[in-house]
Motif scaffolding. Structure first.
Motif, PDB file in Angstrom:
ATOM      1  N   ARG A  15      64.493  20.824  60.020  1.00 37.17           N
ATOM      2  CA  ARG A  15      63.915  20.041  58.929  1.00 37.17           C
ATOM      3  C   ARG A  15      63.413  18.701  59.482  1.00 37.17           C
ATOM      4  O   ARG A  15      63.992  17.646  59.239  1.00 37.17           O
ATOM      5  N   VAL A  35      64.539   9.774  57.594  1.00 32.84           N
ATOM      6  CA  VAL A  35      65.812   9.062  57.773  1.00 32.84           C
ATOM      7  C   VAL A  35      65.738   8.146  58.994  1.00 32.84           C
ATOM      8  O   VAL A  35      66.194   6.996  58.954  1.00 32.84           O
ATOM      9  N   ARG A  39      62.599  15.543  57.035  1.00 34.03           N
ATOM     10  CA  ARG A  39      63.763  14.803  56.563  1.00 34.03           C
ATOM     11  C   ARG A  39      64.321  13.908  57.659  1.00 34.03           C
ATOM     12  O   ARG A  39      64.661  12.744  57.429  1.00 34.03           O
ATOM     13  N   HIS A  40      64.402  14.447  58.880  1.00 33.05           N
ATOM     14  CA  HIS A  40      64.946  13.668  59.989  1.00 33.05           C
ATOM     15  C   HIS A  40      64.060  12.470  60.319  1.00 33.05           C
ATOM     16  O   HIS A  40      64.564  11.368  60.605  1.00 33.05           O
ATOM     17  N   SER A  86      69.723  11.678  62.917  1.00 38.03           N
ATOM     18  CA  SER A  86      68.502  10.881  62.823  1.00 38.03           C
ATOM     19  C   SER A  86      68.807   9.444  62.436  1.00 38.03           C
ATOM     20  O   SER A  86      68.147   8.507  62.909  1.00 38.03           O
ATOM     21  N   GLU A 139      72.844  19.866  61.417  1.00 38.82           N
ATOM     22  CA  GLU A 139      71.754  19.597  60.490  1.00 38.82           C
ATOM     23  C   GLU A 139      71.991  18.346  59.656  1.00 38.82           C
ATOM     24  O   GLU A 139      71.223  18.052  58.747  1.00 38.82           O
ATOM     25  N   SER A 140      73.062  17.620  59.945  1.00 43.04           N
ATOM     26  CA  SER A 140      73.348  16.414  59.182  1.00 43.04           C
ATOM     27  C   SER A 140      72.323  15.326  59.510  1.00 43.04           C
ATOM     28  O   SER A 140      71.815  15.236  60.632  1.00 43.04           O
ATOM     29  N   SER A 141      72.031  14.504  58.511  1.00 44.89           N
ATOM     30  CA  SER A 141      71.106  13.390  58.726  1.00 44.89           C
ATOM     31  C   SER A 141      71.740  12.272  59.553  1.00 44.89           C
ATOM     32  O   SER A 141      71.058  11.298  59.882  1.00 44.89           O
ATOM     33  N   SER A 142      73.012  12.417  59.880  1.00 40.65           N
ATOM     34  CA  SER A 142      73.676  11.399  60.694  1.00 40.65           C
ATOM     35  C   SER A 142      73.026  11.264  62.059  1.00 40.65           C
ATOM     36  O   SER A 142      72.982  10.171  62.635  1.00 40.65           O
TER      37      SER A 142
END
Length: 240
Positions: free
Chosen positions: A30, A37, A33-34, A142, A137-140
């Motif tokens: 994704r 962020v 999204r990354h 990015s 896949e966590s936004s952490s």
């Protein structure tokens, strides 16, 4: 002031590490999204630090409020020329790098030997955690990358000093800061917009740009920094 804002912004945007991290984010399932962020985290941190310095700690930050911004611009240009000279020279940059620690003697016993034997397992566990974090896949991921690239650097504080010394209206100072951040972040904004229209071509374009920048030699990088430094000195002398 505006010349320094534009030149520094474009120079920072072509930093190889930044482009490499953006190329990494584009490989995620994704990427939009990354990238959002990454961009929002970096802009928030940089803008918060910049506005805090400009409008809260501006007196203590600059010290003497009568400093001529042209002198600061010339000083920054000289610093860039010195850095360009080092890069263009044959001086080995790893001369002062730390030498690897000596290995434990063959006959070492006791707690020291046990401590050395534990190092590989700790390193393995850390590397495993790092791989899982990058593949997740966590936004952490990015957000962490955006925060790391947004940490204030010497050139960023030098730019803030020049903006403060210009004594322009607060609105113009804030606009100059935002302009710098937008120019510095174009390498993430353009791929973000382009990915919506042509995902595969965007990945290829970013990767090629990243490879092209990384393939530049020290002398070529030094020449580019030298041109920027000379331009800053010239505009600074013109502003005296």
């Amino acid at each position: 002031m505006w010349t320094t804002v534009v030149l520094l912004g474009l120079t920072v945007s072509l930093e190889p590490t930044r482009l490499g991290l953006i190329a990494l984010l584009l490989t995620r399932p994704r990427p939009i999204r990354h990238l959002i962020v990454f961009q929002c985290t970096g802009l928030t941190i940089s803008l918060t630090v910049g506005l805090t310095v400009l409008f809260i700690f501006h007196r203590s930050f600059l010290g003497n409020s009568d400093v001529n911004p042209a002198l600061l611009q010339i000083a920054l240009g000289v610093a860039l020329l010195l850095l360009a000279g080092v890069l263009a020279s044959s001086i080995p940059l790893n001369r002062f790098s730390r030498q690897p620690k000596e290995k434990v003697a063959a006959g070492a016993v006791g707690d020291d030997a046990i401590g050395e034997s534990e190092l590989p397992s700790r390193r393995t566990r850390f590397m495993g955690w790092a791989r899982n974090f990058v593949k997740g896949e966590s936004s952490s991921l990015s957000a962490s990358i955006g925060a790391a690239t947004a940490m204030p650097s010497i050139d960023y504080f030098a730019l803030l000093a020049i903006i403060i010394a210009s004594k322009t209206p607060p609105l113009e100072q804030a606009l100059a800061l935002v302009t710098f951040l937008l120019l510095a972040g174009w390498a993430a904004t353009v791929p973000l917009l382009s990915f919506i229209v042509a995902p595969e071509k965007t990945r290829v374009w970013v990767e090629r740009l990243n490879q092209w920048i990384r393939s530049r030699t020290r002398k070529q990088v030094g020449l580019a920094l030298g041109v920027v430094g000379i331009a800053m000195i010239a505009f600074g002398i013109h502003g005296l």
